[in-house]
Design a protein around this motif. Structure first.
Motif, short mmCIF file in Angstrom:
data_model
loop_
_atom_site.label_atom_id
_atom_site.label_comp_id
_atom_site.label_asym_id
_atom_site.label_seq_id
_atom_site.Cartn_x
_atom_site.Cartn_y
_atom_site.Cartn_z
N CYS A 1 -12.15 -5.23 -1.13
CA CYS A 1 -11.89 -3.79 -1.11
C CYS A 1 -12.33 -3.18 -2.44
O CYS A 1 -11.96 -3.66 -3.50
CB CYS A 1 -10.40 -3.52 -0.88
SG CYS A 1 -9.99 -1.76 -1.04
N LYS B 1 -6.54 8.72 -2.87
CA LYS B 1 -5.60 7.95 -2.03
C LYS B 1 -6.27 6.93 -1.12
O LYS B 1 -5.61 6.10 -0.51
CB LYS B 1 -4.75 8.91 -1.18
CG LYS B 1 -3.80 9.69 -2.05
CD LYS B 1 -2.92 10.73 -1.41
CE LYS B 1 -2.89 10.97 0.01
NZ LYS B 1 -2.18 12.23 0.35
N TYR B 2 -7.62 7.03 -0.98
CA TYR B 2 -8.32 6.17 -0.01
C TYR B 2 -9.27 5.22 -0.71
O TYR B 2 -9.99 5.62 -1.62
CB TYR B 2 -9.12 7.03 0.97
CG TYR B 2 -8.24 7.89 1.83
CD1 TYR B 2 -7.74 7.41 3.03
CD2 TYR B 2 -7.89 9.18 1.42
CE1 TYR B 2 -6.91 8.20 3.81
CE2 TYR B 2 -7.07 9.97 2.20
CZ TYR B 2 -6.58 9.47 3.38
OH TYR B 2 -5.75 10.24 4.15
N LEU C 1 0.84 -1.21 0.00
CA LEU C 1 0.00 0.00 0.00
C LEU C 1 0.87 1.26 0.00
O LEU C 1 0.62 2.20 -0.77
CB LEU C 1 -0.95 -0.01 1.21
CG LEU C 1 -1.97 1.13 1.22
CD1 LEU C 1 -2.85 1.12 -0.04
CD2 LEU C 1 -2.87 1.04 2.45
N ASP C 2 1.91 1.27 0.84
CA ASP C 2 2.84 2.41 0.83
C ASP C 2 3.49 2.53 -0.54
O ASP C 2 3.72 3.63 -1.04
CB ASP C 2 3.92 2.24 1.90
CG ASP C 2 3.35 2.44 3.29
OD1 ASP C 2 2.34 3.17 3.41
OD2 ASP C 2 3.89 1.86 4.25
N PHE D 1 -11.90 0.17 -4.35
CA PHE D 1 -11.00 1.31 -4.18
C PHE D 1 -11.58 2.60 -4.76
O PHE D 1 -11.69 3.60 -4.07
CB PHE D 1 -9.62 1.02 -4.81
CG PHE D 1 -8.56 1.94 -4.29
CD1 PHE D 1 -7.85 1.62 -3.14
CD2 PHE D 1 -8.28 3.13 -4.92
CE1 PHE D 1 -6.89 2.48 -2.63
CE2 PHE D 1 -7.32 4.00 -4.43
CZ PHE D 1 -6.62 3.67 -3.28
N GLY E 1 -6.23 -0.61 -5.52
CA GLY E 1 -5.75 0.66 -6.08
C GLY E 1 -5.12 0.43 -7.45
O GLY E 1 -5.42 1.13 -8.41
N GLU F 1 -4.37 -4.52 4.11
CA GLU F 1 -3.45 -3.61 3.43
C GLU F 1 -3.16 -4.09 2.00
O GLU F 1 -3.17 -3.31 1.05
CB GLU F 1 -2.15 -3.54 4.23
CG GLU F 1 -1.26 -2.41 3.80
CD GLU F 1 0.21 -2.78 3.74
OE1 GLU F 1 0.71 -3.46 4.64
OE2 GLU F 1 0.86 -2.37 2.77
N GLU F 2 -2.91 -5.39 1.88
CA GLU F 2 -2.57 -5.92 0.55
C GLU F 2 -3.75 -5.78 -0.42
O GLU F 2 -3.57 -5.35 -1.57
CB GLU F 2 -2.16 -7.40 0.66
CG GLU F 2 -1.60 -7.94 -0.66
CD GLU F 2 -1.42 -9.45 -0.67
OE1 GLU F 2 -0.32 -9.91 -0.97
OE2 GLU F 2 -2.39 -10.18 -0.39
N THR G 1 -13.97 -1.12 2.39
CA THR G 1 -13.44 -2.48 2.46
C THR G 1 -14.36 -3.28 3.37
O THR G 1 -14.60 -2.87 4.51
CB THR G 1 -12.01 -2.50 3.03
OG1 THR G 1 -11.19 -1.65 2.24
CG2 THR G 1 -11.43 -3.90 3.01
N SER H 1 -6.09 -3.59 -0.35
CA SER H 1 -6.26 -2.16 -0.68
C SER H 1 -5.29 -1.76 -1.79
O SER H 1 -5.67 -1.07 -2.74
CB SER H 1 -5.99 -1.26 0.53
OG SER H 1 -6.84 -1.60 1.57
N ALA H 2 -4.03 -2.17 -1.64
CA ALA H 2 -3.03 -1.83 -2.66
C ALA H 2 -3.42 -2.43 -4.00
O ALA H 2 -3.41 -1.76 -5.04
CB ALA H 2 -1.65 -2.35 -2.25
#
Ligand code: NAD
Length: 417
Positions: A59, A32-33, A7-8, A61, A88, A81-82, A37, A84-85
Motif C-alpha cells: 500500500c 484520508k485515502y 484503519l478506523d 498511502f 498511513g 486494511e492493516e 494498494t 493501509s493503516a
C-alpha cells in the motif's frame, strides 16, 4: 463502547487532530485515502513439492512529500486494511520527523514459523517480483517490519537487482552492511525508543536511573530498547513475547535474557531466572513507563482502565486503540505516540538510502548523532504544539504537525491531472 481495527483507529486519530489545524477540506479528504494498494497472489513451491498460494499487499498511502517508504511484514493477521493503516502511520511519521518521504507498507499473509528458510526465501523473491512494478529507489523503498530482517531485505535487493540487470542497493533499507546496509540500522528503532523515553522522563521529571520499565515484545525493537534502557540504569522489570512475560521487581538481567533468547529459537519461554506472568499482567504493572513493542491494538479500553504505568511510550505501531487512548487521556496518563517513538527506524533507513545514493558510508557515531538530533527536534516540536495549542494529548499534537506538513505539500503541488 466499540473498538475498531487499525484503519478506523488511524482515521479517528486524524479527525481528532482536525480541529487544531487549518487544512482545506478538499486536501483533508485526499489525506484520508491511500493513493494505491497493489494486491498480489504468490504461488510458492513448498519443500514437499506442493504449491501454496499466499496473498500479499503493498500500500502506498501518500507520496506528496517524496518517495514512498515503509516496512514489510510477514504475519497471519496481515490484511489490506492493516497495511493501509500502517502505510498511513508511515506517512504521518515521515512528515513528523521531517524526512523527504511519503508513507507505504507491505505485508504477506503467512505464519513464518511454519515455513522453512528456503520457503521464506522463495516467498520473498516471489513477492518482490509481484511488487517490483511499483517499488524502486526513487518511487518506493521497503524496509523490515514484523518477522522480516536484514536477510529478507538482501533477498529483495537481489531479486530487484536481477530484474534490473545491475545492483540496486538503494531499493531497500535495513540491508546487511555487506550489501549496502548502514551502521546502526538494526538497532535504530530501539535506540530511537530509548532516546524518546529518556526525553519523556526528563519532561516528566523522572530519573531514568530510578525508573521501572515494562516492555511488551522482545523482538528487534523490544530487545534493543530493553538493553539500551538497562545500560542507562533503568530497571527493566518485565519483558514479554508471544509465549508470555518474565517479571523481576528488582530488574531483569537483560543481557542474560538476551543470551537465553538467542539460544532458544528467539523465545523467552523457559527462562529460569525470573517469575512468569501473563502479557495482560505486564500491561497493567505499576511502572514508570510501559513500552508496548509487539503488535497493534494491545491496549484496549479494558486494559487502559486498569493500566498503572505513569506513561506509555508506543514502540509498536498502533498498540493503543483510539478509545483506549481517550481513556488514558481522561486518566491523565500521557501516551508518547508511535509516529514519534518508533521513528528511529525510518530515520536511519533514510540515512542508509542517502548513503547508497551517494555511494558513500558513514561511521556509526555519525549515524547515531543524526538520529538523536532529528528525534529530539521532533520531540520538542510535538511538545511545543501540545503546549501552544492547548491540545489534550501528545498524539493529537504530533498529528497536527504531520498533517499540516503533508497538506502543505499537497497545497503547493496542486491537483493534477
Ligand atoms: P519482531 O518480529 O522482531 O518482534 C515482535 C515481538 O513481539 C516478538 O518478541 C513477538 O514474540 C512479540 N509478540 C508478537 N505478538 C505478541 C503478543 N500478542 N503479545 C506479546 N508479544 C507478542 O518485530 P519488531 O521489528 O520488533 O516490531 C515490533 C513492533 O515495532 C511492530 O509494531 C512494528 O511495526 C514496530 N516497528 C518496527 C520497526 C523496525 O525497525 N523493526 C520500526 C518501526 C516500528
Amino acid at each position: 463502547m466499540t473498538e475498531s481495527g487499525p484503519l478506523d483507529n488511524m482515521l479517528a486519530q486524524m479527525e481528532q487532530a482536525r480541529e487544531y489545524v487549518d487544512i482545506d477540506d478538499g486536501i483533508f479528504e485526499r489525506l484520508k485515502y491511500p493513493e494505491r494498494t497493489l494486491s498480489v497472489s504468490l504461488p510458492v513451491e513448498m519443500d514437499d513439492g506442493s504449491v501454496e498460494v499466499f496473498e500479499a499487499y503493498r500500500c502506498q498511502f501518500d507520496g506528496a512529500r517524496g518517495p514512498f517508504k515503509g516496512g514489510i511484514r510477514y504475519h497471519p493477521t496481515v490484511s489490506e486494511e492493516e497495511v493501509s493503516a500502517l502505510a498511513g502511520w508511515m506517512t504521518w511519521k515521515t512528515a513528523l520527523v521531517d524526512l523527504p518521504f511519503g508513507g507505504a507498507k507491505g505485508g504477506i499473509i503467512c505464519e513464518p514459523k511454519d515455513l522453512s528458510q528456503s520457503e521464506i526465501e522463495q516467498l520473498t523473491r516471489r513477492y518482490t517480483e509481484g511488487i517490483r512494478r511499483i517499488i524502486g529507489p526513487d518511487t518506493d523503498i521497503p524496509a523490515p517490519d514484523v518477522n522480516t530482517n536484514p536477510r529478507t531485505m538482501a533477498w529483495i535487493m537481489d531479486t530487484y537487482s536481477v530484474y534490473q540487470g545491475y545492483a540496486v542497493p538503494e531499493v531497500v533499507t535495513g540491508k546487511p552492511p555487506e550489501v549496502g546496509g548502514t551502521a546502526g540500522r538494526v538497532e535504530a528503532t530501539g535506540r530511537g525508543v530509548t532516546i524518546v523515553t529518556e526525553e519523556t522522563f526528563e519532561y516528566l521529571g523522572t530519573d531514568v536511573e530510578d525508573a521501572d520499565v515494562a516492555i511488551q515484545g522482545f523482538g528487534n525493537v523490544g530487545s534493543v530498547t530493553a538493553r539500551l534502557l538497562d545500560e542507562r540504569g533503568a530497571n527493566v522489570v518485565a519483558v514479554s513475547d508471544v509465549t508470555g512475560a518474565l517479571y523481576d521487581p528488582d530488574g531483569l538481567a537483560i543481557d542474560d535474557v538476551g543470551a537465553y533468547v538467542a539460544s532458544n529459537d528467539g523465545r523467552l519461554e523457559g527462562y529460569p531466572e525470573a517469575d512468569r506472568i501473563s502479557n495482560d499482567d505486564l500491561l497493567t504493572l505499576d511502572v514508570d513507563a510501559l513500552i508496548p513493542a509487539a503488535i497493534e491494538d494491545v491496549i484496549t479500553v479494558d486494559v487502559a482502565e486498569r493500566l498503572e504505568a505513569d506513561v506509555v511510550v508506543e514502540a509498536a505501531n498502533g498498540p493503543t486503540t483510539f478509545d483506549a487512548a481517550n481513556v488514558l487521556t481522561e486518566r491523565d496518563v500521557p501516551v508518547v505516540p508511535d509516529i514519534l517513538a518508533n521513528a528511529g527506524g525510518v530515520i536511519v533507513s533514510y540515512l542508509e538510502w542517502v548513503q547508497n545514493s551517494q555511494q558513500y558510508s558513514w561511521e556509526l557515531e555519525e549515524v547515531n548523532r543524526d538520529l538523536e538530533a532529528r528525534l529530539t527536534t521532533a520531540f520538542d516540536e510535538m511538545l511545543a504544539a501540545y503546549e501552544q495549542k492547548s491540545i489534550p494529548d501528545l498524539r493529537t499534537a504530533a498529528y497536527t504537525i504531520a498533517l499540516e506538513r503533508t497538506a502543505d505539500a499537497h497545497e503547493y503541488r496542486g491537483l493534477f491531472p
